[in-house]
Design a protein around this motif. Structure first.
Motif, PDB file in Angstrom:
ATOM      1  N   LEU A 325       0.843  -1.195   0.000  1.00  0.00           N
ATOM      2  CA  LEU A 325       0.000   0.000   0.000  1.00  0.00           C
ATOM      3  C   LEU A 325       0.877   1.242   0.000  1.00  0.00           C
ATOM      4  CD1 LEU A 325      -2.882  -0.874   2.484  1.00  0.00           C
ATOM      5  CD2 LEU A 325      -2.881  -0.958   0.011  1.00  0.00           C
ATOM      6  N   ALA A 353     -11.641   2.981   2.045  1.00  0.00           N
ATOM      7  CA  ALA A 353     -11.125   1.901   2.892  1.00  0.00           C
ATOM      8  C   ALA A 353      -9.607   1.783   2.936  1.00  0.00           C
ATOM      9  CB  ALA A 353     -11.732   0.574   2.460  1.00  0.00           C
ATOM     10  N   THR A 354      -8.939   1.969   1.804  1.00  0.00           N
ATOM     11  CA  THR A 354      -7.487   1.806   1.831  1.00  0.00           C
ATOM     12  C   THR A 354      -6.764   3.153   1.887  1.00  0.00           C
ATOM     13  OG1 THR A 354      -7.590   1.631  -0.553  1.00  0.00           O
ATOM     14  CG2 THR A 354      -7.336  -0.409   0.663  1.00  0.00           C
ATOM     15  N   PHE A 356      -7.466   5.741   4.339  1.00  0.00           N
ATOM     16  CA  PHE A 356      -7.822   6.498   5.529  1.00  0.00           C
ATOM     17  C   PHE A 356      -6.736   7.492   5.907  1.00  0.00           C
ATOM     18  CE2 PHE A 356     -10.963   3.147   7.149  1.00  0.00           C
ATOM     19  CZ  PHE A 356     -11.991   3.827   6.531  1.00  0.00           C
ATOM     20  N   ARG A 407     -10.941   2.678  -5.526  1.00  0.00           N
ATOM     21  CA  ARG A 407     -10.255   2.584  -4.254  1.00  0.00           C
ATOM     22  C   ARG A 407      -8.737   2.576  -4.421  1.00  0.00           C
ATOM     23  NH1 ARG A 407     -11.789  -2.476  -0.561  1.00  0.00           N
ATOM     24  NH2 ARG A 407      -9.963  -3.327  -1.560  1.00  0.00           N
TER      25      ARG A 407
END
Lengths: 500, 318
Positions: A325, A353-354, A356, A407
């Motif tokens: 990530l 979601a990924t 934040f 996302r």
């Protein structure tokens, strides 16, 4: 002739997604009926309804000309309907005899073993396994033989209608021939078979009739003799190929993802490849080729994967989602419900979601920045911004997939890993997703994807790496890609011995 | 049609119409029923009754909020929270012997947080089944506490506890504590990254993992938080009775689960809020008090709660 099994005006929805719309289907006794359509056309939903796994929202099922519900799979068995799934369901530690009788509801607690043996023998002879010992452990059989044992399992149940879901997907040429002769033998015995396959050659060779579905609707139902192969493709696709796929841009290869010696025990035996930015690399291979596993390994989801990964000249640790990530390497799963999205949370939340960390203010997740991010991403991937508050599971498959991709869009361009990017996505959204992938590439993303949809591979990819049983067969550049070569590589890899 | 499947088919045809489509419907229904019966129950709305109701409910409420956190995180429920509450009460009572309210409070809270957080570690790191882990913890803690205390009650010494029994604006301090915990829990769940991770973990564990959420850290965190809340419940208990005993916690997890379910928390995880759990708590304890005022014995109250649990979980069936 009276059809043995018939579906009339069947509709089925999953949430807001209409899997089937007013679909009808019928099969006469003693025919091999092909059920064709692209991925997501509704084939498996129809089969599940006719085998009692799912209940239709609307419409009727008819057995032997009478309206008759199919309550569950046990009920289907009582109605002499059999189903052999794409994934083998052999119990590897049991004998052939036990496997043949497995799950049969007609065996009493106190049974005569000899009678069971005799009937199993007859069923095995029927499918061309006369040479097989009943005592042999099923796990030691070749894949094709296991497939035939599954068909024999249906025969001892004395089924009249047999659904075969891509029975040849994982088989070799010789094994395929055995399955074909078994099917022909069963046809001589008056059984009806519904043959689900993507392989049009098999359909033309083997089947008597064909029904084509597209986007959950009937397209055509006809004798195979009356239709040409080209016409078949046209009906399945419902469009010309050139409109579907955007033109590849001329992005120069700045920075790259390089993979060396990627290994997953039992799945992948050493895989090397490199992707420049701005390109879509497609790993093409059938079930069991290791293509899907390779992408999952890169996404950090295979714990025993080894190999070296270099991104933009810096080494990358395998197996840590968190590191990935940080380096903007994101994964879009083929299993949206299971692994990709949080279906009972809102669309907004799924977008964030990924990311934040990006929207945190004073260590808190305040609604405004989250919404802002979600609106920005929704705009890029063309999801209606009015739906940000909706439950993600209520959106269509296509919209869900757009969310899953959205996302992954981060301020700096990164690497996109995708398995089956358009599984369960309708045609309209499919074109949008292709355009989106191309757009991201033009911004400097690199995409590594897998697909079992050959049209998609040919139309979309800049580079195709074909795989067979855990190893690379060959690599094609944009100008060398052709459906027939890929198909040859992934099904009959002539170069396989040399490559291994 | 085969006769064997006649009824199966009939049932299938009726099911969608018969089923209550959203489990959220239970809560307003329960509150309305409660209000209605409360109006026709003499003595229910009297000050002493309401005061004692708040006192009882606030302790159960703290455990219920803890339970809700565990449920939302996808770990179904814990059987060990009641006994953790009892043990923290004992710990607190014992530590008051050192004449320091602060020491007693911190000691009890650290104990409950660590013990429950450790269960979270087992569940998150080793993927142990959460229910079995909680049952094991129940056994271990009960046994250890009985051994150490020789089965006797521990009396608190000192007057540090008095503040917890006062009322502020005619609501007992324990009621304010519960309200604070409810707001805190909802704040964490809504506005912090940790809270969102809890919800996502409960919503879809595989997807959470693929999205880079640390399973073990989140699980340890949520269990530690649940332990902290149970510890607070224990302190409230010890302050009320001026003593600590294992018996105090018995039955609290039962009522807490009922409150969580009636409050519409999805038992599969990923959905639920503390405010709704509070409303569920009002329904459960309010109904219990009404039954009591009508002279219904405790046995029947258990029957009643069991029935409510059954209805709540059936309504959630998909």
């Amino acid at each position: 002739m009276m059809p043995v099994i018939e579906a009339r005006n069947i509709s089925k929805n999953f949430g807001r997604f209409q899997a089937l719309r007013n679909v009808s289907f019928s099969a006469a006794p003693g025919e091999v009926h092909a059920l064709c359509g692209e991925n997501g056309a509704g084939k498996s939903t129809l089969v599940k309804i006719l085998t009692g796994v799912l209940q239709p929202d609307d419409g009727q099922t008819l057995i032997g000309g009478e309206v008759h519900g199919i309550a569950d799979t046990q009920h289907a068995q009582a109605l002499k309907i059999g189903y052999v799934s794409q994934e083998l369901s052999i119990a590897p530690h049991l004998s052939v005899l036990d496997n043949v009788w497995l799950g049969c509801r007609g065996v009493p607690l106190l049974h005569r073993r000899n009678e069971l043996r005799e009937r199993a023998r007859r069923a095995l002879n029927l499918v061309g396994l006369a040479h097989l010992s009943l005592e042999r452990r099923a796990g030691t059989l070749a894949l094709g033989e296991q497939q035939l044992v599954e068909i024999a399992r249906m025969m001892v149940r004395d089924v009249a209608v047999l659904f075969l879901d891509e029975p040849t997907a994982t088989l070799s040429d010789r094994e395929i021939e055995c399955v074909f002769s078994a099917i022909r033998e069963l046809r001589r015995n008056g059984k009806t078979m519904i043959y689900i396959s993507h392989r049009l050659g098999e359909v033309m060779d083997l089947c008597d009739r064909v029904t084509i579905l597209r986007n959950g609707e009937n397209v055509i139902s006809t004798d195979v003799a009356d239709i040409s192969r080209g016409k078949l493709v046209e009906h399945m696709l419902g469009r010309s190929l050139s409109e579907m796929y955007p033109q590849a841009g001329g992005m120069s290869s700045v920075g790259a993802l390089e993979i060396r010696g990627l290994m997953v025990p039992g799945k992948i035996r050493g895989l090397d490849f490199a992707v420049p930015r701005g390109k879509i690399l497609c790993l093409a291979g059938q079930m069991g080729s290791g293509a899907t596993e390779a992408v999952r390994a890169l996404a950090g989801l295979v714990h025993d994967a080894t190999g070296s990964v270099v991104l933009d000249g810096m080494p990358l640790k395998l197996g840590s989602v968190h590191t990935l990530l940080e380096r903007n390497m994101r994964f879009v799963s083929e299993d949206r419900a299971g692994e990709g999205l949080f279906l009972n949370l809102s669309v907004e939340e799924n977008f964030a979601a990924t990311q934040f960390d990006v929207v945190r203010r004073f260590g808190l997740l305040l609604p405004a920045p989250v919404r802002e991010l979600a609106e920005r991403l929704a705009d890029i991937v063309t999801v209606n911004p009015d739906r940000l508050r909706s439950r993600c599971g209520d959106l269509s498959g296509g919209n869900q997939q757009k969310i899953a991709i959205g996302r992954c869009i981060t301020p700096g361009s990164g690497i996109l890993l995708m398995n089956e990017p358009t599984r369960g996505v309708d045609v309209g959204a499919r074109a949008e997703i292709y355009a989106l992938m191309r757009q991201l590439c033009d911004q400097g993303y690199a995409v590594v994807m897998t697909s079992t949809d050959l049209e998609e591979v040919v139309g979309l990819a800049d580079m195709v790496l074909t795989m067979y049983r855990g190893a690379r067969v060959s690599l094609y550049g944009r100008d060398e890609i052709s459906a027939s070569r890929i198909l040859l590589d992934i099904t009959h890899p002539l170069t396989y011995e040399n490559a291994a | 049609m085969s006769p064997k499947y006649f009824w199966v088919e009939r049932l299938m045809a009726f099911r969608p119409r018969l089923w209550i489509s959203t489990h959220g419907a239970l809560l307003p229904l329960g509150l309305a029923l409660l209000l209605l019966t409360a109006m026709f129950t003499p003595g229910f709305l009297s000050a002493p009754n309401l005061l004692s109701l708040v006192n009882t409910a606030s302790v159960i409420g703290c455990v219920a909020v803890a339970m809700m956190l565990i449920t939302i995180s996808g770990n179904v429920l814990s059987f060990a929270l009641g006994v953790t509450t009892g043990c923290s009460a004992m710990m607190f009572a014992w530590l008051t012997g050192y004449e320091s309210g602060l020491l007693a409070t911190v000691g009890a809270l650290v104990f409950s947080t660590v013990v429950t957080g450790f269960q979270g570690l087992l569940i998150g790191l080793f993927r142990a089944n959460p229910i079995i882990v909680s049952i094991a913890a129940l056994g271990l803690m009960t046994g250890a506490a009985e051994l150490i205390s020789q089965g006797s009650m521990i009396y608190a010494s000192g007057s540090q506890l008095q503040g917890l029994n006062d009322t502020f604006w005619s609501v007992p301090a324990s009621g304010w504590v519960l309200l604070a915990l409810v707001l805190l829990a909802d704040f964490i769940l809504r506005f912090t990254r940790f809270g969102r991770n809890i919800v996502m973990l409960g919503s879809n564990m595989t997807a959470a993992k693929a999205a880079g959420i640390s399973l073990w850290r989140t699980t340890v965190g949520v269990y530690a938080l649940a332990g902290l809340f149970s510890g607070i419940a224990g302190i409230l208990l010890a302050a009320r009775y001026n003593a600590g005993s294992l018996e105090y916690g018995i039955g609290y997890d039962y009522s807490a689960i009922a409150a969580v379910l009636v409050g519409g928390t999805f038992i599969g995880g990923g959905e639920g809020t503390a405010l709704r759990t509070l409303a569920g708590l009002v329904v459960i304890t309010g109904a219990g008090a009404i039954l009591l005022l009508h002279g219904v014995s405790t046995e029947y109250q258990f029957l009643f709660t069991g029935l409510v649990l059954l209805v709540a979980v059936l309504v959630q069936g998909r």
